[in-house]
Scaffold this active site. Structure first.
Site, PDB file in Angstrom:
ATOM      1  CG  ASP A   1      -1.716  -1.266   1.353  1.00 17.69           C
ATOM      2  OD1 ASP A   1      -2.293  -1.703   0.350  1.00 17.69           O
ATOM      3  OD2 ASP A   1      -1.704  -1.854   2.455  1.00 17.69           O
TER       4      ASP A   1
ATOM      5  CG  HIS B   1      -3.776  -1.608  -8.483  1.00 13.34           C
ATOM      6  ND1 HIS B   1      -2.986  -2.725  -8.312  1.00 13.34           N
ATOM      7  CD2 HIS B   1      -4.406  -1.761  -9.648  1.00 13.34           C
ATOM      8  CE1 HIS B   1      -3.149  -3.512  -9.346  1.00 13.34           C
ATOM      9  NE2 HIS B   1      -4.004  -2.960 -10.177  1.00 13.34           N
TER      10      HIS B   1
HETATM   11  P1  IMP Z   1      -2.441 -12.902   2.078  1.00 11.83           P
HETATM   12  O1  IMP Z   1      -1.524 -12.394   1.031  1.00 11.83           O
HETATM   13  O2  IMP Z   1      -3.898 -12.649   1.783  1.00 11.83           O
HETATM   14  O3  IMP Z   1      -2.167 -14.317   2.458  1.00 11.83           O
HETATM   15  O4  IMP Z   1      -2.172 -12.061   3.419  1.00 11.83           O
HETATM   16  C1  IMP Z   1      -0.954 -12.147   4.146  1.00 11.83           C
HETATM   17  C2  IMP Z   1      -0.557 -10.791   4.715  1.00 11.83           C
HETATM   18  O5  IMP Z   1      -0.186  -9.926   3.665  1.00 11.83           O
HETATM   19  C3  IMP Z   1      -1.693 -10.074   5.465  1.00 11.83           C
HETATM   20  O6  IMP Z   1      -1.123  -9.345   6.541  1.00 11.83           O
HETATM   21  C4  IMP Z   1      -2.244  -9.106   4.429  1.00 11.83           C
HETATM   22  O7  IMP Z   1      -2.868  -7.998   5.017  1.00 11.83           O
HETATM   23  C5  IMP Z   1      -0.972  -8.726   3.706  1.00 11.83           C
HETATM   24  N1  IMP Z   1      -1.193  -8.309   2.305  1.00 11.83           N
HETATM   25  C6  IMP Z   1      -1.395  -9.103   1.236  1.00 11.83           C
HETATM   26  N2  IMP Z   1      -1.514  -8.381   0.125  1.00 11.83           N
HETATM   27  C7  IMP Z   1      -1.371  -7.099   0.476  1.00 11.83           C
HETATM   28  C8  IMP Z   1      -1.346  -5.864  -0.251  1.00 11.83           C
HETATM   29  O8  IMP Z   1      -1.475  -5.809  -1.481  1.00 11.83           O
HETATM   30  N3  IMP Z   1      -1.180  -4.743   0.494  1.00 11.83           N
HETATM   31  C9  IMP Z   1      -0.990  -4.775   1.847  1.00 11.83           C
HETATM   32  N4  IMP Z   1      -0.978  -5.892   2.562  1.00 11.83           N
HETATM   33  C10 IMP Z   1      -1.165  -7.043   1.889  1.00 11.83           C
END
Ligand code: IMP
Length: 412
Positions: A21, A49
Site C-alpha cells: 500500500d 489498486h
Molecule cells: P495474504 O496475502 O492474503 O495471504 O495475506 C498475508 C498478509 O499480507 C496479510 O497481513 C495481508 O494484510 C498482507 N497483504 C497481502 N496483500 C497485500 C497488499 O497488497 N497490500 C498490503 N498488505 C497485503
C-alpha cells in the site's frame, strides 16, 4: 521526465519497500505511458489498486495498472495465482469504460488458478490459527496462501488446464481437500465460476516467457509491477506475518521468467511514514491519537479488505534492508503531504540490541506541500527530510508524491 526515463532504461521494476500500500499505482500509471509492455509477476487478488476510470473509482486486484493505457501490451506472469471471476470482472469493467484490454492481454499458461475452495481453506486456516495462537495472520481471505501451498506441493492447477475439461481436475481436488482440510469442494459452483473465464480467456493463455523475450529482442520496453512489498516477502519479510509469494525484485523477475541481468532499474516505493494491514511486528507503529491522525490524513484503509491500516513512522533500517534485497536504483517517496501538519517527525534510525527503536526527531514544515512538483519549491524542512532518507539509504529520491493526483509528483 525524459532524464528520469533515460536513467531507468528499458526494463524497470517497481517494488514496495514496506508492507504494501505504498502507492505503487501512481508511479506505475505515470511511467506506463512510456513503456510498451506492463507486467505483473506475483501475488494475486490480495493486491488492490484504486484506479479512476472516467471519474469513477474502481479497485483492481489482478490486472496491472498500466493496462489502462491503450497502447500497452499487458502480461500476467507465471508467478501469479489467479481468481478468474475477479479477472473477468476487471476486464468487463474496463470494457464498459471504453478500454478494451482483452486483445492485448497475455496470461502465462504457467500461472496458477485460485479456486473458490482455496478461499474457504484460507478462512478455515485463519480461524484455526486464531483458536490455536490467539490471532491469525490477518490474510486478505483471497485464497492466496492455499493456492501457493498447492503449487509448492505440486497439486496446483495451471492456467493451461483451463483449455480442457475442468471436471476431472475438480474431482481430484475434492477428494484431497476434504482429506487434508475438511473443506467441501462444490464442483458445480466451481465450474460455474470458471465457465465465463474459459470462454473469454482461452485464446489469451500463452507462453509469456517467450512473448517477453521476443519483446526484449525487438527492443521494446517493459515495466514490471511488483505486488505487495519487501516486508511481506515469504523469505525476507516478517515471517510468518507475510504473504505466500516472493515480492522482491528477484521474485518479480522469477515470476516473469526474465533473467536478473536484464533489469535496468528498480524503483523502491515507500511512504514518507509507514503502514501495515494485518498482524505482525511493526516497531515504529503509533497506536494512539498520532496513529489515528496519520490514518485520517493518509486515508489509510485497505483497498482489498477495507480494514483500517496500522500507522507509524519511517524505519530507516527497514528501508536499508529493502535496498539491499531489491537493489533499488531510485526511490519514489509517496504521500509526503500527509506529514504537512506534523511539528516534528520521528524516524527510526537504528534498532538497539534490546530490539527497541532508536529515534531521531526531524523538524516538520507545518505548511502545505500538496501539489508541489518542484523539489526546490518544497519547504526547507521537507527537502531536508528527503535528503535524510537519501543519505541514510544511499538511493536518490527521484520521485516524490505530494498528493493523490497524477500530476502531484516531483520528478527529479
Ligand atoms: P495474504 O496475502 O492474503 O495471504 O495475506 C498475508 C498478509 O499480507 C496479510 O497481513 C495481508 O494484510 C498482507 N497483504 C497481502 N496483500 C497485500 C497488499 O497488497 N497490500 C498490503 N498488505 C497485503
Amino acid at each position: 521526465m525524459q532524464k528520469l526515463l533515460k536513467s531507468l532504461g528499458p526494463v524497470c521494476a517497481v517494488i514496495g519497500a514496506q508492507w504494501g500500500d505504498e502507492g505503487k499505482g501512481k508511479v506505475i500509471d505515470l511511467l506506463s505511458e512510456h513503456y510498451d509492455t506492463v507486467a505483473r509477476a506475483c501475488g494475486g487478488a490480495n493486491a488492490g489498486h484504486t484506479i479512476v476510470v472516467k471519474g469513477e473509482k474502481h479497485i483492481f486486484h489482478l490486472l496491472p495498472s498500466g493496462a489502462l493505457h491503450p497502447h500497452t501490451t499487458v502480461v500476467i506472469g507465471s508467478g501469479l495465482v489467479l481468481h478468474l471471476p475477479t479477472l473477468c470482472e476487471e476486464i468487463r469493467l474496463l470494457k464498459e469504460a471504453g478500454i478494451d484490454v482483452l486483445p492485448r492481454l497475455f496470461i502465462s499458461e504457467e500461472a496458477h488458478i485460485v479456486f473458490e475452495f482455496h478461499k474457504a481453506i484460507d478462512v478455515a486456516l485463519e480461524e484455526e490459527r486464531r483458536k490455536r495462537e490467539g490471532k491469525g495472520i490477518g490474510t486478505t481471505g483471497r485464497g492466496i496462501g492455499p493456492a501457493y501451498t498447492d503449487k509448492a506441493a505440486r497439486d496446483g492447477t495451471r492456467m493451461q488446464s483451463l483449455k480442457g475439461d475442468m471436471l476431472p481436475i475438480l474431482e481430484r481436488h475434492a477428494e484431497r481437500v476434504r482429506r487434508l482440510y475438511g473443506v467441501t469442494v462444490d464442483s458445480e459452483q466451481e465450474l460455474a465460476a470458471l465457465a465465463p473465464a474459459q470462454k473469454l480467456l482461452k485464446d489469451r493463455i500463452v507462453d509469456t516467457v517467450r512473448l517477453v523475450q521476443d519483446k526484449l529482442r525487438q527492443g521494446k520496453t517493459i515495466l514490471i509491477e511488483g505486488a505487495q512489498a519487501s516486508l511481506l516477502d515469504l523469505d525476507h519479510g516478517t515471517y510468518p506475518y507475510v504473504t505466500s509469494s516472493q515480492t522482491t525484485s528477484a521474485g518479480a523477475l522469477q515470476g516473469l521468467g526474465i533473467a536478473p541481468r536484464v533489469l535496468t532499474a528498480c524503483i523502491g516505493v515507500a511512504k514518507a511514514y509507514c503502514t501495515r494491514v494485518g498482524e505482525g511486528e511493526f516497531l515504529t507503529e503509533e497506536t494512539g491519537e498520532t496513529g489515528d491522525r496519520l490514518r485520517k490524513r493518509g486515508g489509510e484503509y485497505g483497498s482489498t479488505t477495507g480494514r483500517p491500516r496500522r500507522c507509524g513512522w519511517l524505519s530507516i533500517p527497514d528501508l536499508r534492508r529493502a535496498v539491499m534485497i531489491n537493489g533499488f536504483t531510485h526511490w519514489n517517496i509517496t504521500k509526503l503531504d500527509v506529514l504537512d501538519e506534523e511539528a516534528q517527525i520521528p524516524v527510526c534510525t537504528e534498532i538497539a540490541s534490546d530490539g527497541k527503536a532508536v529515534w531521531k526527531k526531524l523538524p516538520g514544515w507545518k505548511t502545505s506541500t500538496v501539489g508541489i512538483t518542484d523539489f526546490l519549491k518544497l519547504p526547507k524542512e521537507a527537502q531536508q527530510y528527503l535528503q535524510f532518507i537519501e543519505k541514510e539509504t544511499g538511493v536518490p529520491a527521484s520521485l516524490v508524491g505530494t498528493g493523490p493526483g497524477r500530476e502531484q509528483m516531483i520528478v527529479k
